[in-house]
Design a protein around this motif. Structure first.
Motif, PDB file in Angstrom:
ATOM      1  N   ALA A 189       0.681  -0.990   0.320  1.00  0.00           N
ATOM      2  CA  ALA A 189      -0.112  -0.185   0.125  1.00  0.00           C
ATOM      3  C   ALA A 189       0.366   1.438  -0.222  1.00  0.00           C
ATOM      4  N   ARG A 190       2.489   1.379   0.802  1.00  0.00           N
ATOM      5  CA  ARG A 190       2.861   2.353   0.536  1.00  0.00           C
ATOM      6  C   ARG A 190       3.929   2.393  -0.656  1.00  0.00           C
ATOM      7  N   SER A 191       3.658   1.200  -1.096  1.00  0.00           N
ATOM      8  CA  SER A 191       5.275   1.245  -2.604  1.00  0.00           C
ATOM      9  C   SER A 191       4.087   2.069  -3.317  1.00  0.00           C
ATOM     10  N   PHE A 192       5.214   2.761  -4.694  1.00  0.00           N
ATOM     11  CA  PHE A 192       5.026   3.409  -5.089  1.00  0.00           C
ATOM     12  C   PHE A 192       3.704   3.431  -6.186  1.00  0.00           C
ATOM     13  N   PHE A 193       3.405   1.777  -6.742  1.00  0.00           N
ATOM     14  CA  PHE A 193       2.055   1.514  -7.350  1.00  0.00           C
ATOM     15  C   PHE A 193       1.367   1.421  -6.723  1.00  0.00           C
TER      16      PHE A 193
END
Lengths: 270, 270, 270, 270
Positions: C89-93
């Protein structure tokens, strides 16, 4: 130099001063010539500006005649100081030297020679005589050689660009139509060149969504294919290993290095 | 650094803080300086916008004087902390440092110094002091070296471009004439530069079919010859480490740099 | 992938379908996803055109909600099928996936969320998930690596460009003045960017001969210095021999090849 | 050639003349064909210009029918002189040859075929038949191979450009709004393409300071990332002949091409 140097006497000395730059006098002559050329070009530029011509027309006329006389004397001396004047007169710089003075003289005899005087601006090309002065020759030759090597690739590239311009020009003529400024196919092709080369005047621009879509496509294409001539010239300038044009006398294949002694395919002696 | 470091005492400490970036205090000073420069530039930009100047003129004046006092103190400290102040004062950055504060002081004495205040924007050049901070020096040097190596090629190229601009500017002056905006040869040359560099404002653009044809030709030429400076700079940047043809006399391997003294594989003396 | 694969069961299968492209189902899912993304982007584009929104507003609304529901299900499944949902959820995508659906849901609760809906267009970035599909990764990495290597050179270049823009913007503000459209220094700087990058809208253009002369100079400069970033990136892409960052432990000099075993200057073992 | 050569007789002779350029007659045919194509293209261009069509409509009609009959005869002869006419008819140039004549014939039967006649301009592509004449094939192939090698890099680059265009187009739609000409997201994207590719028509341009700031950022980005496709193509063009690392087992020298079978210095087998 295209022209030959006379054996002795005044003509030899003049040749050394006017055509060469090895002596002090020769370098001084070249420098003065460049100054005179630049100033005479400036006079022509100022003369074409209406407000300045109104104010200073007499001064400009005097200056123009001064430079014309100067260049005429120089031209005669050049003719005199080469062994074969005709060879000089027909060389590229010989013609440019003549075109730099003829238009002003013509105004004496031909009344409507107004536009002809623009020809005098070819004087600017005489600046390139300076190249003989200098270390610049080899640099210019390096660029020239790279362009020469790339000649055919550039021609193929230009043919592709012209075909694209024709096809897209015709397409936009149909899509946008005469009411949006695309009044004829040649005019649409002019627009296509303006767009493909990323110049983009905006005097003609697509109005319909479809036209804008096609235009976007042409722009992206123009933005991308600029890479091709750049790549061609760069690789010609970078290229470290020129290929020999010699074919192997044994197996007939080519593409050998210039330092190759034996054919790399069959081992035959080149 | 152009300036010499004093041997000891306060001046030496100040020199380390102001001119160097090896100590904590030096790095902190550099960072604060950059912030102050950027903010003072912002103040000048905002001050030039009519609506904002009307609203916040007092605030902007206070900020401007604050930064000017700050930079004046800094300038005096710089003068104090170098061994030979005159050498610093006459160096490139010394002059820029002075020009960054003079205009504001001048407004006190010279009433009409309005336009002079624009000179303060030269402050922005002070940012390049930051380069001393950093790993950026070698990068900047690499680009500089490539440009320096290509200097003569670029000059030859510019001379060609200027000749093209003159000749095509004169041609379009004759073809399009004054009624289409080509009111003088210098103006036509301006148009030729706008076109050849693919900028294409559209404030002047050809109207006649012949003019549009010539313009298309200039555009294609401009589109193509951009390849030349690109090729020149690229080949200068690519060719940074020529390889020696010498093989190691001990291990026999080659591919050494031209400045190599020892074999990089076995350590043998080349 | 940033996310970890669950060990077994439904979540593992879902992970294989949604996050990977090794299986038939995974490739099919990716293809369908790309189609859905492109179509939902098309819906947003059409929805912003006044005439089309008037005609088909209901259809567009239905389609938008359809895609939003679809992407919401997909987002929930993605959260479910990774071992550590928070990392995803906190990654770029992960953020992009969320931003692609949030604005439509927000319109239910926040009445004035009109402009927020434009955020949905970030969906287009989800296309880059496709890169995982393919052979494109290494290509993208090659470009990325070249840009990364050139990072500092590009920064130095940009700093120079911005300084030029500031200085020339201020100069033109003084030369042309407010009556010719150069109403403030920031606006003049905008003009300088438009000119230096050879964009050339023509919404602001110099009117005085001096201004046109300076503009010509900026254009030629912009035309020439485009060669610098091109040269930087090209040489990074071409460069065959990366230099090791390791310094010799004996003599301290660096610039060794990555395959070097001995220092090329002193012969010491690296 | 895509088409096969008949074994003997008239068809073989015709094939040699029409499809090949090894004989005198073949080269003469090619030259005449190019002339006819160029002139027929000129006729179409002139026909689209209103003033010229008014004056010379009869002459242009006659010329058009003359060229159409000529190309029709040529097309029939091509069909006749290849062994498998269907293979030719369905090849790229076969279709172009047909499209070059169909529109004119169609005007006889279909009254509203006005715009269809633009299709005739595809004739211009027939010029590329000339490439078979010449030394240009290998040059064209070199460019093609470089573009083909770079295909995936260019695709990745285009995807990035299109994403930038979408995101910045949407941003400007919000920032500038409909009153400044950014009336829909597709139109804003069109503006973004115009700006990013440095075309810059100026038909739509930002009016607000924030919009001009974002536009400046896009321009600098567009100015910089042009370096990427250029670098990609250049590095593909530069890297045409990789050198083998293998040394000759007989004389020990290296620097051979990867396709070399024999040492180019001593002729020994590699």
């Amino acid at each position: 130099m295209l022209t030959d140097k006379p054996d002795q006497g005044l003509r030899r000395t003049l040749h050394e001063i006017i055509f060469e730059a090895d002596t002090r006098a020769g370098r001084f002559f070249d420098l003065m010539l460049i100054l005179a050329i630049l100033m005479s070009v400036l006079v022509i530029l100022l003369d074409s500006m209406a407000e300045i011509r109104r104010e200073y027309s007499t001064l400009l006329l005097i200056l123009e005649w001064g430079f014309t006389l100067l260049f005429t004397v120089e031209y005669v001396l050049r003719l005199y100081s080469v062994r074969r004047p005709l060879v000089y007169a027909r060389s590229f710089f010989g013609v440019v030297d003549l075109l730099a003075i003829l238009p002003t003289w013509a105004t004496l005899f031909v009344p409507g020679a107004h536009y002809l005087t623009v020809v005098r601006l070819l004087r600017v090309l005489r600046i390139f005589r300076v190249l003989k002065l200098a270390q610049y020759v080899s640099e210019a030759q390096h660029i020239m050689r790279a362009l020469h090597e790339s000649k055919r690739k550039i021609l193929v590239f230009l043919m592709c660009v012209l075909s694209l311009v024709t096809v897209f020009g015709a397409l936009m003529y149909v899509v946008e139509g005469e009411e949006h400024g695309f009044t004829s196919i040649p005019r649409s092709m002019y627009w296509a060149v303006v767009t493909l080369t990323t110049v983009g005047y905006g005097d003609i621009s697509p109005r319909t969504p479809l036209g804008q879509g096609i235009a976007s496509f042409i722009m992206l294409m123009g933005y991308g294919i600029i890479a091709v001539p750049t790549g061609i010239v760069t690789s010609a300038l970078v290229r470290p290993r020129p290929v020999s044009t010699q074919a192997c006398p044994v197996c007939g294949r080519d593409g050998h290095d210039v330092d190759a002694v034996h054919c790399k395919y069959c081992g035959g002696h080149l």
